[in-house]
Design a protein around this motif. Structure first.
Motif, PDB file in Angstrom:
ATOM      1  N   THR A   1      27.579  44.268  39.596  1.00  0.00           N
ATOM      2  CA  THR A   1      27.845  42.989  38.955  1.00  0.00           C
ATOM      3  C   THR A   1      28.831  42.162  39.768  1.00  0.00           C
ATOM      4  O   THR A   1      30.001  42.516  39.878  1.00  0.00           O
ATOM      5  CB  THR A   1      28.433  43.213  37.538  1.00  0.00           C
ATOM      6  OG1 THR A   1      27.559  44.072  36.808  1.00  0.00           O
ATOM      7  CG2 THR A   1      28.584  41.890  36.806  1.00  0.00           C
ATOM      8  N   PRO A   2      28.369  41.027  40.352  1.00  0.00           N
ATOM      9  CA  PRO A   2      29.307  40.161  41.075  1.00  0.00           C
ATOM     10  C   PRO A   2      30.171  39.389  40.088  1.00  0.00           C
ATOM     11  O   PRO A   2      29.726  39.055  38.994  1.00  0.00           O
ATOM     12  CB  PRO A   2      28.384  39.214  41.855  1.00  0.00           C
ATOM     13  CG  PRO A   2      27.129  39.165  41.033  1.00  0.00           C
ATOM     14  CD  PRO A   2      26.988  40.524  40.402  1.00  0.00           C
TER      15      PRO A   2
ATOM     16  N   TYR B   1      28.526  40.261  32.506  1.00  0.00           N
ATOM     17  CA  TYR B   1      29.991  40.212  32.561  1.00  0.00           C
ATOM     18  C   TYR B   1      30.572  39.561  31.310  1.00  0.00           C
ATOM     19  O   TYR B   1      31.466  40.102  30.657  1.00  0.00           O
ATOM     20  CB  TYR B   1      30.460  39.423  33.793  1.00  0.00           C
ATOM     21  CG  TYR B   1      31.814  38.791  33.583  1.00  0.00           C
ATOM     22  CD1 TYR B   1      32.977  39.548  33.672  1.00  0.00           C
ATOM     23  CD2 TYR B   1      31.921  37.443  33.229  1.00  0.00           C
ATOM     24  CE1 TYR B   1      34.210  38.981  33.429  1.00  0.00           C
ATOM     25  CE2 TYR B   1      33.157  36.864  32.991  1.00  0.00           C
ATOM     26  CZ  TYR B   1      34.294  37.639  33.097  1.00  0.00           C
ATOM     27  OH  TYR B   1      35.508  37.074  32.841  1.00  0.00           O
TER      28      TYR B   1
ATOM     29  N   PRO C   1      31.166  47.162  41.817  1.00  0.00           N
ATOM     30  CA  PRO C   1      30.138  47.900  42.552  1.00  0.00           C
ATOM     31  C   PRO C   1      29.749  49.189  41.837  1.00  0.00           C
ATOM     32  O   PRO C   1      30.410  49.607  40.882  1.00  0.00           O
ATOM     33  CB  PRO C   1      30.813  48.191  43.893  1.00  0.00           C
ATOM     34  CG  PRO C   1      32.272  48.218  43.578  1.00  0.00           C
ATOM     35  CD  PRO C   1      32.476  47.216  42.484  1.00  0.00           C
TER      36      PRO C   1
ATOM     37  N   ASP D   1      32.872  36.054  39.950  1.00  0.00           N
ATOM     38  CA  ASP D   1      33.537  34.918  40.584  1.00  0.00           C
ATOM     39  C   ASP D   1      34.962  34.875  40.048  1.00  0.00           C
ATOM     40  O   ASP D   1      35.217  34.319  38.984  1.00  0.00           O
ATOM     41  CB  ASP D   1      32.783  33.624  40.260  1.00  0.00           C
ATOM     42  CG  ASP D   1      33.428  32.409  40.912  1.00  0.00           C
ATOM     43  OD1 ASP D   1      34.281  32.595  41.798  1.00  0.00           O
ATOM     44  OD2 ASP D   1      33.098  31.274  40.516  1.00  0.00           O
TER      45      ASP D   1
ATOM     46  N   GLY E   1      35.208  41.757  44.657  1.00  0.00           N
ATOM     47  CA  GLY E   1      34.491  40.564  44.211  1.00  0.00           C
ATOM     48  C   GLY E   1      33.475  40.864  43.132  1.00  0.00           C
ATOM     49  O   GLY E   1      32.510  40.123  42.923  1.00  0.00           O
ATOM     50  N   GLY E   2      33.676  41.963  42.428  1.00  0.00           N
ATOM     51  CA  GLY E   2      32.753  42.352  41.370  1.00  0.00           C
ATOM     52  C   GLY E   2      32.946  43.812  40.998  1.00  0.00           C
ATOM     53  O   GLY E   2      33.966  44.424  41.318  1.00  0.00           O
TER      54      GLY E   2
ATOM     55  N   SER F   1      26.881  48.006  35.723  1.00  0.00           N
ATOM     56  CA  SER F   1      27.208  47.952  37.150  1.00  0.00           C
ATOM     57  C   SER F   1      26.554  49.092  37.927  1.00  0.00           C
ATOM     58  O   SER F   1      26.238  48.948  39.106  1.00  0.00           O
ATOM     59  CB  SER F   1      28.720  48.000  37.351  1.00  0.00           C
ATOM     60  OG  SER F   1      29.345  46.916  36.692  1.00  0.00           O
TER      61      SER F   1
END
Length: 309
Positions: A257-258, A74, A130, A260, A127-128, A252
């Motif tokens: 890739t999560p 990320y 997908p 935060d 939250g990321g 991804s």
């Protein structure tokens, strides 16, 4: 001086030399193609050149994703956009403000902000990033390249010396030298970061992002030296888009890739801010200015300072 440190510095300098020479060859080949097919410098910079200079980010993020380092995957993509815009474009505008077609840059700007909004919404909702969004980003990449090249015939076709095969081979060799040089720079910069005990995400957002953006920097400096500022700007805009749709999309798709969101929101805000500072004045006036360059460089300095404190 410690032998390990001396070796690290030597490989770092070798990487820089490969970046400069490889970038020189790559820019010349890109200009040859633009003249041969009557494609504008900005468009060739935003497509062919950008794909070549984004290879380091693509490799680093894909490797980080499959090895379980989502922070680097990320941080490298977003950090590279910030670095390309605030540092490299800032330096380019400070050295030589460029005049470009507002219509050409408008297309690139629309594509970038559409991808950036999609990227941000995915981070907020899922939250990321997908796999579904990764596949959508890669589709966006293909559509952008096809659409841009089809609408890029703004220049007059010129008679050029040399053969297509020779120029393509030289471009590949130049891109390879840029890629290998950037890897040497990145790996040795990362080693310095380990010695300094800097967190992974911070390293990705600054040192790794700066290292993988060196091809863009080398291309920008060489293009400006050859008085082809439009190619430099096109490369930066194209590379920024490719970092979101190609680099993040592929990483991804391989491994979701999560993200935060609370910790990355400031990075996304900075990304949107510096892109607006770079593009809005050019959209209005049809050219950049040294004031823009100063604002962008100041923004990058404050951003890097905030990350390390």
């Amino acid at each position: 001086m410690d032998l390990e440190v001396a070796t690290c510095i030597a490989f770092f300098l070798l990487g820089l030399a490969m970046l400069v020479k490889g970038g020189d060859i790559f820019v010349d080949g890109s200009l040859w193609i633009a003249r041969k097919f009557g494609i504008s410098e900005l468009v060739i910079g935003a497509t062919v050149v950008s794909i070549g200079t984004t290879l380091p980010e693509l490799t680093v993020s894909a490797t980080a994703a499959v090895t379980g380092h989502a922070g680097i995957a990320y941080g490298n993509a977003i950090g590279s956009v910030i670095c390309n815009t605030a540092l490299i474009a800032g330096l380019s505008l400070l050295i030589r403000p460029v005049a470009v077609s507002r219509r050409s840059i408008a297309n690139n700007v629309i594509f970038f902000f559409a991808a950036a909004v999609l990227y941000t919404l995915s981070a907020v909702i899922f939250g990321g990033i997908p796999r579904m969004v990764g596949a959508l980003l890669l589709t966006f990449f293909v559509f952008y390249c096809v659409w841009t090249l089809e609408h890029g015939g703004e220049s007059r076709v010129q008679r050029v010396e040399g053969s297509m095969a020779k120029e393509v081979v030289l471009m590949i060799l130049g891109a390879a030298a840029v890629y290998l040089g950037s890897r040497l720079v990145v790996e040795n910069a990362e080693q310095f970061a380990i010695w300094m005990k800097v967190p992974e995400e911070v390293v990705a957002l600054t040192m790794v992002a700066l290292g993988t953006s060196l091809p863009e920097l080398a291309t920008a400096v060489i293009a400006l030296k050859k008085k082809h500022g439009a190619l430099s700007l096109g490369n930066i805009l194209g590379a920024n888009l490719f970092n979101l749709v190609l680099v993040s999309g592929l990483a991804s798709l391989m491994v979701p890739t999560p993200v935060d969101l609370p910790s990355v929101m400031s990075d996304l805000v900075v990304m949107f801010f510096v892109m607006l500072v770079l593009t809005l004045p050019i959209l209005v006036r049809g050219r950049g200015s040294r004031i823009q360059g100063l604002v962008l460089l100041a923004a990058y300095g404050l951003y890097a300072f905030a990350l390390y404190h």
